[in-house]
Design an enzyme around this catalytic site. Sequence first.
Site, PDB file in Angstrom:
ATOM      1  N   HIS A   1      39.709  28.539  55.842  1.00 52.39           N
ATOM      2  CA  HIS A   1      39.437  28.717  54.421  1.00 52.39           C
ATOM      3  C   HIS A   1      39.493  30.178  53.969  1.00 52.39           C
ATOM      4  O   HIS A   1      38.808  30.584  53.032  1.00 52.39           O
ATOM      5  CB  HIS A   1      38.116  28.053  54.015  1.00 52.39           C
ATOM      6  CG  HIS A   1      38.252  26.566  53.926  1.00 52.39           C
ATOM      7  ND1 HIS A   1      38.178  25.759  55.036  1.00 52.39           N
ATOM      8  CD2 HIS A   1      38.493  25.749  52.880  1.00 52.39           C
ATOM      9  CE1 HIS A   1      38.352  24.494  54.662  1.00 52.39           C
ATOM     10  NE2 HIS A   1      38.558  24.465  53.357  1.00 52.39           N
TER      11      HIS A   1
ATOM     12  N   CYS B   1      57.546  30.670  49.383  1.00 53.22           N
ATOM     13  CA  CYS B   1      56.407  31.158  50.172  1.00 53.22           C
ATOM     14  C   CYS B   1      56.001  32.589  49.830  1.00 53.22           C
ATOM     15  O   CYS B   1      55.054  33.117  50.397  1.00 53.22           O
ATOM     16  CB  CYS B   1      56.682  31.021  51.664  1.00 53.22           C
ATOM     17  SG  CYS B   1      56.754  29.288  52.186  1.00 53.22           S
TER      18      CYS B   1
ATOM     19  N   GLU C   1      52.209  24.249  60.765  1.00 49.48           N
ATOM     20  CA  GLU C   1      51.761  24.506  59.394  1.00 49.48           C
ATOM     21  C   GLU C   1      52.056  23.334  58.466  1.00 49.48           C
ATOM     22  O   GLU C   1      51.420  23.211  57.422  1.00 49.48           O
ATOM     23  CB  GLU C   1      52.329  25.808  58.851  1.00 49.48           C
ATOM     24  CG  GLU C   1      53.797  25.863  58.593  1.00 49.48           C
ATOM     25  CD  GLU C   1      54.225  27.174  57.947  1.00 49.48           C
ATOM     26  OE1 GLU C   1      53.688  28.240  58.277  1.00 49.48           O
ATOM     27  OE2 GLU C   1      55.110  27.109  57.083  1.00 49.48           O
TER      28      GLU C   1
END
Length: 149
Positions: A75, A25, A136
């Site tokens: 986005h 990550c 998530e």
Amino acid sequence: MSTIRITKQFNFEAGHALYGYDGKCKNVHGHSYKLSVTVSGKPIKDTTHVKFGMVIDFGDLKKIVNEEIVDVFDHATVFNKNTPHVELARELMDRGHDVLLVDYQPTSEMMVIDFAKKIKKRLPKNIKLHSIKLQETDTSFAEWYASEN
């Protein structure tokens, strides 16, 4: 009258990277986030009120959450502005990308804290934020509860 909880669910796509993290990550990647916002209050008792029987109109809650979170994060790529990722952020912004620079490591845990602050400021005085769940992935999520904060 009883106190009732209502929940509205939202979806948004966002990218992020965790600066200094010791796993995958640390790389820029994205998630299809699922956000659940639960508020509590007493249903309106006034039979002449257009919102009679409602704690809060789902549409009003939707407007708050969309304006404060979904429309902002959807986005976009989120970076901690206090890291060297700010250089990458500037490059992406220069190329027309939506980038958010936040004061925290953009983990789900820190995002729910941020989201709670933003939502609480916008709710009517008689409505309390009860909890937020930010998922998530299908198997990973963070939760914030007012009773613990």
